[in-house]
Design a protein around this motif. Structure first.
Motif, mmCIF file in Angstrom:
data_model
loop_
_atom_site.group_PDB
_atom_site.id
_atom_site.type_symbol
_atom_site.label_atom_id
_atom_site.label_comp_id
_atom_site.label_asym_id
_atom_site.label_seq_id
_atom_site.Cartn_x
_atom_site.Cartn_y
_atom_site.Cartn_z
ATOM 1 N N LEU A 1 2.469 18.745 -26.792
ATOM 2 C CA LEU A 1 1.020 18.837 -26.637
ATOM 3 C C LEU A 1 0.530 17.730 -25.725
ATOM 4 C CD1 LEU A 1 1.563 20.308 -29.515
ATOM 5 C CD2 LEU A 1 -0.898 20.002 -29.828
ATOM 6 N N ALA B 1 -7.426 22.908 -27.151
ATOM 7 C CA ALA B 1 -8.089 21.861 -26.361
ATOM 8 C C ALA B 1 -9.586 22.101 -26.241
ATOM 9 C CB ALA B 1 -7.458 21.780 -24.971
ATOM 10 N N GLN C 1 -5.268 17.648 -26.353
ATOM 11 C CA GLN C 1 -4.916 18.476 -27.513
ATOM 12 C C GLN C 1 -4.677 17.661 -28.781
ATOM 13 O OE1 GLN C 1 -1.619 20.625 -25.421
ATOM 14 N NE2 GLN C 1 -2.699 22.463 -26.134
#
Length: 411
Positions: free
Chosen positions: A87, A260, A92
């Motif tokens: 990530l 996100a 994120q």
């Protein structure tokens, strides 16, 4: 005052205090509480040292709500180590002041109360923050019962299509509180399909993920999404905490990860909400997320404890080793006719042991309370103390053979 405050119910521990108000526990016995899920194992020394070392330089500036890059990278690195997930720490991952604050705040970020019938779907029984967050956001909770016949899996199929259609947020807790059940990939697949169809956000509460008893570690919502090809984690936010994993409930440190676009809006909300983590806490958190040896040791302590305590209780209660978490979710003997509050009250008076009535952790919904007739026991103290509590509970049940399950022996 905000009129929605009137909808909030007393916290389970306040109800327990009221239940015991007129009770005098056995003065000959030292009180033992299995009521509150507060980790009692020792905080690792290296985390304490990291906290102390950061004081010299960590108090001279306002912290950023987004957290320091070093902490976000440490959280992302842990996701890689634990779940083999990659990530973006900048978009994120977001540090939070423990999962309670984040669960509440995310709900305020996600819910649009101007939409007719705004609904939040929650497991039943559940962590009470889910309900409070829903009510104060202007939404109505819809409770989904757990099924004892299916290892306390939530009966998602019982939710009518018209409820899913107006749902804006779904809370998932795996490993579950209080049941300890872990949700398999097939159930995640079902929920992702419903989210795609109706557009609701999934909040995956995973704060018990590192305390488990099977060889296979619990599946994360993020991990499930990745396995199903959902690599953007659309409409999914996972919540992770150091409290149980690293025995630092007073640190108030965790993180959220996932979609996100949602995290961007969540950061905006938390900036105005004033939810910035102290740099001192961030430094200690970086150290904690970067070490797995203490987590393995902590898990082994729980495994040893549960291996000793569970058989003692299984002789007198309907209980077995859970998939994960540090709770035992036990059914009271049949002779108590499902009255978990009477059982807890009589046990406290006779043996000076505190357990939490299961009905306090659930709501009467569609004609039943799925927590009724059960008790939650938090095995958070040292093994010897938990074992003594179990032996007292067994003695208490055996002293009342007329209330034991049919066919069971008081001996």
């Amino acid at each position: 005052m905000n009129p929605l405050l009137a909808k909030l119910q007393p916290y389970p521990f306040e109800r327990l205090k009221q239940l015991f108000a007129a009770v005098t526990p056995n003065p000959a016995l030292k009180p033992i509480s299995l009521g509150i899920g507060e980790p009692k194992h020792a905080t690792p020394a290296f985390i304490q040292e990291a906290l102390k070392a950061a004081v010299a330089t960590g108090l001279s500036a306002y912290p950023a709500t987004a957290g320091e890059p070093a902490l976000r990278k440490a959280c992302a690195a842990w996701l890689k180590t634990r779940y083999d997930l990659t990530l973006d720490p900048a978009t994120q991952v977001l540090p939070v002041n423990g999962s309670r604050e984040a669960l509440f705040a995310l709900t305020q970020t996600v819910i649009d109360p101007t939409r007719p019938g705004a609904t939040v779907v929650s497991p039943n029984p559940f962590y009470q923050i889910y309900e409070g967050a829903a009510l104060l956001s202007g939404a109505e909770p819809y409770y989904v019962p757990s099924d004892p016949a299916r290892n306390f899996a939530n009966d998602w199929d019982s939710v009518p299509a018209e409820v899913w259609a107006r749902t804006q947020l779904l809370f998932v807790c795996s490993p579950g509180n209080p049941t300890g059940a872990v949700m398999p990939l097939t159930e995640w697949q079902k929920l992702f399909a419903l989210s795609d169809q109706h557009g609701f956000v999934i909040a995956s509460d995973e704060c018990y993920s590192e305390i488990y008893f099977r060889e296979e570690a619990p599946l994360s919502g993020l991990e499930a999404a990745h396995q199903l090809g959902r690599t953007d984690f659309k409409r999914l936010i996972a919540f992770t905490s150091l409290s149980k994993r690293s025995n630092v409930p007073g640190l108030r440190s965790g993180f959220v990860a996932g979609d996100a676009a949602i995290i961007k809006q969540f950061l905006l909300y938390r900036t105005y909400h004033g939810s910035a983590m102290s740099p001192v806490v961030q430094s200690a958190s970086v150290a904690a997320w970067g070490d797995e040896a203490h987590v393995v040791d902590n898990r082994n302590q729980y495994r040893t404890k549960f291996a000793q305590v569970t058989p003692v209780l299984a002789e007198v209660l309907d209980v077995k080793l859970p998939d994960a978490s540090f709770y035992l979710w036990a059914g009271v003997p049949a002779g108590w006719q499902g009255d978990d509050t009477a059982f807890a009250k009589a046990l406290y008076e006779s043996e000076s042991v505190t357990v939490l009535p299961g009905s306090y952790l659930a709501r009467e919904f569609n004609g039943s309370n799925p927590g009724r007739g059960r008790i939650r026991m938090a095995l958070v103290a040292e093994t010897a103390e938990c074992l003594e509590a179990a032996e007292r509970i067994a003695r208490f049940v055996r002293a009342q053979p007329q209330k034991m399950d049919p066919g069971s022996s008081p001996g």
